[in-house]
Scaffold this motif. Sequence first.
Motif, PDB file in Angstrom:
ATOM      1  N   PHE A  66     -38.050 -49.060 -56.954  1.00 30.45           N
ATOM      2  CA  PHE A  66     -37.338 -47.789 -57.061  1.00 30.45           C
ATOM      3  C   PHE A  66     -36.483 -47.746 -58.330  1.00 30.45           C
ATOM      4  O   PHE A  66     -36.316 -46.682 -58.939  1.00 30.45           O
ATOM      5  N   LEU A 115     -38.825 -46.818 -61.022  1.00 30.49           N
ATOM      6  CA  LEU A 115     -39.100 -45.381 -61.027  1.00 30.49           C
ATOM      7  C   LEU A 115     -37.974 -44.614 -61.727  1.00 30.49           C
ATOM      8  O   LEU A 115     -38.221 -43.605 -62.396  1.00 30.49           O
ATOM      9  N   ALA A 116     -36.750 -45.094 -61.572  1.00 28.97           N
ATOM     10  CA  ALA A 116     -35.604 -44.449 -62.230  1.00 28.97           C
ATOM     11  C   ALA A 116     -35.647 -44.646 -63.742  1.00 28.97           C
ATOM     12  O   ALA A 116     -35.313 -43.744 -64.514  1.00 28.97           O
ATOM     13  N   LEU A 122     -33.990 -40.925 -55.726  1.00 23.62           N
ATOM     14  CA  LEU A 122     -34.626 -42.186 -55.353  1.00 23.62           C
ATOM     15  C   LEU A 122     -33.826 -42.948 -54.296  1.00 23.62           C
ATOM     16  O   LEU A 122     -34.403 -43.626 -53.446  1.00 23.62           O
ATOM     17  N   SER A 151     -29.153 -48.611 -51.500  1.00 20.43           N
ATOM     18  CA  SER A 151     -29.448 -47.254 -52.000  1.00 20.43           C
ATOM     19  C   SER A 151     -28.382 -46.782 -52.972  1.00 20.43           C
ATOM     20  O   SER A 151     -28.686 -46.170 -54.010  1.00 20.43           O
ATOM     21  N   SER A 189     -29.493 -46.739 -62.068  1.00 19.09           N
ATOM     22  CA  SER A 189     -30.115 -45.658 -62.821  1.00 19.09           C
ATOM     23  C   SER A 189     -29.154 -45.115 -63.879  1.00 19.09           C
ATOM     24  O   SER A 189     -29.542 -44.882 -65.035  1.00 19.09           O
TER      25      SER A 189
END
Length: 476
Positions: A52, A55-56, A89, A117, A124
């Motif tokens: 994740f 992905l950021a 995300l 999370s 990010s």
Amino acid sequence: MSNPLYSAIKRSITGKLLTYLIQFFALAIYARIFTPEQFGIIASIQVFVIFFQLLADIGIGPAIINEDTFTKNQRNGIFTTTLILGIILAILFYCFSYFLTYFYDGYDYQNIAIIVSIGIIFNSLNIIPLTALNKDANFIKIAKIDCVTELISLSIVYYFSLLEFGAIALATRSLSQGVIKFILTWFSSAKTSLGRPYFGSELYHIKKIVGFASYQFSFNLINYFSRNLDKILIGKYIGTSALGVYEKSYQLMQYPLMLTTFAMTPAIQPVLTKLRSNVDLIVEEHNKLASRLLFISILISFFIYINSENIVIFIFGNQWERVIPLIKLFSFMIPIQSILSTSGSFYQVMNKPQLLFISGLLSATLNIIAICFGVYFNELRFIAIGLIISFSANFLQCYFIMFKYCFKRNIYLFYKKLMKAIFIASMMCALYMVLFIIMKSYLSTEIVINILQNLLLTAPSFGIFYILNRKLNFDI
């Protein structure tokens, strides 16, 4: 012309050395506080946290470094984009944690997912400030931030472990590192050429770097799966305890790489990008760096192989003895990975992210086959053996593509330099082995003293190499 590169590498290594020593110290403490099963639980979710975070990132950092000019509005617009991506995300990851509970069938991941999370959001946000420091080669400053972050995180994890939070205590490391590192990096980025980022409304500026970033992201994505599928499948089919052992073995193998390759890599792209028009110079610097990395890493891997039992018990403690046979196998991967890990930076220097993607796709395919082979036989050592074979094959294809289609130069001189490094390093290893056999009966049974005595046995080899290098000019 080579001075700027090695000057930047020197700063990077100097900065990283202290960081890794502190991380090494923290790792030894964590290994004594938490069990292999607790480490396995965190490793099983951390694999997806990394995904994740990937992905950021979407390749933003290298893409910005590749740009000659970058305005304040562009910087701020992309900084806001990273916040939006991070929040989205983070929400998706928490929802994904319900699938993890079902997938691993044995642990409720929701409490851990809440913690990590939030960490995803701050990781990010940290992309632009960290890129600002990397672009200016402020590696010492980055290292100081990493050291402070690691020490504060260690204190937080230790505090929660005293309260008997178990695996959740270890999960707080991800959150605390994300928050602390962002705060320190954001303040430190003020005096960089890119500047301190603020939130802006011009989100469309992400289009400026999307071409380069898309290939970089695609490479990172397939590289992620090829490097992390083993942990996912081990956690699912062999168990979290086995995953804890495997993760610690792999982590221990990577520490020599951190002190060599990983410390050098950030310095390559920012410095050599300015010289990309002179391909012969780039190739010369590449070959020289590769041969030196191979020489150092062969010596390190041989030392780890011979002293694996003492090293594991000294760092992790007796509860991690299952790591010993794995680290012996993983030590064979250190020389291969030490060179291979720098390859991406040279593809970036030559502005060939598409070739990096193709090489990465081939690498991922071979690694996935090797991992599935080991998991099928339900043996960690088979996974390790499969990865040794796949990384060796990937080394050949990666550098064939690099020299044939990226540098467009003959690969002969590259392999010639590597063979010279292998020969000289082998001679030093042979001398160390002779001295080890002769002195074995005199070595202390006390672990720390034994490791120090073994380090002293390497001194004659380095002394002879230094003398011959001055007399014969080995040039590696």
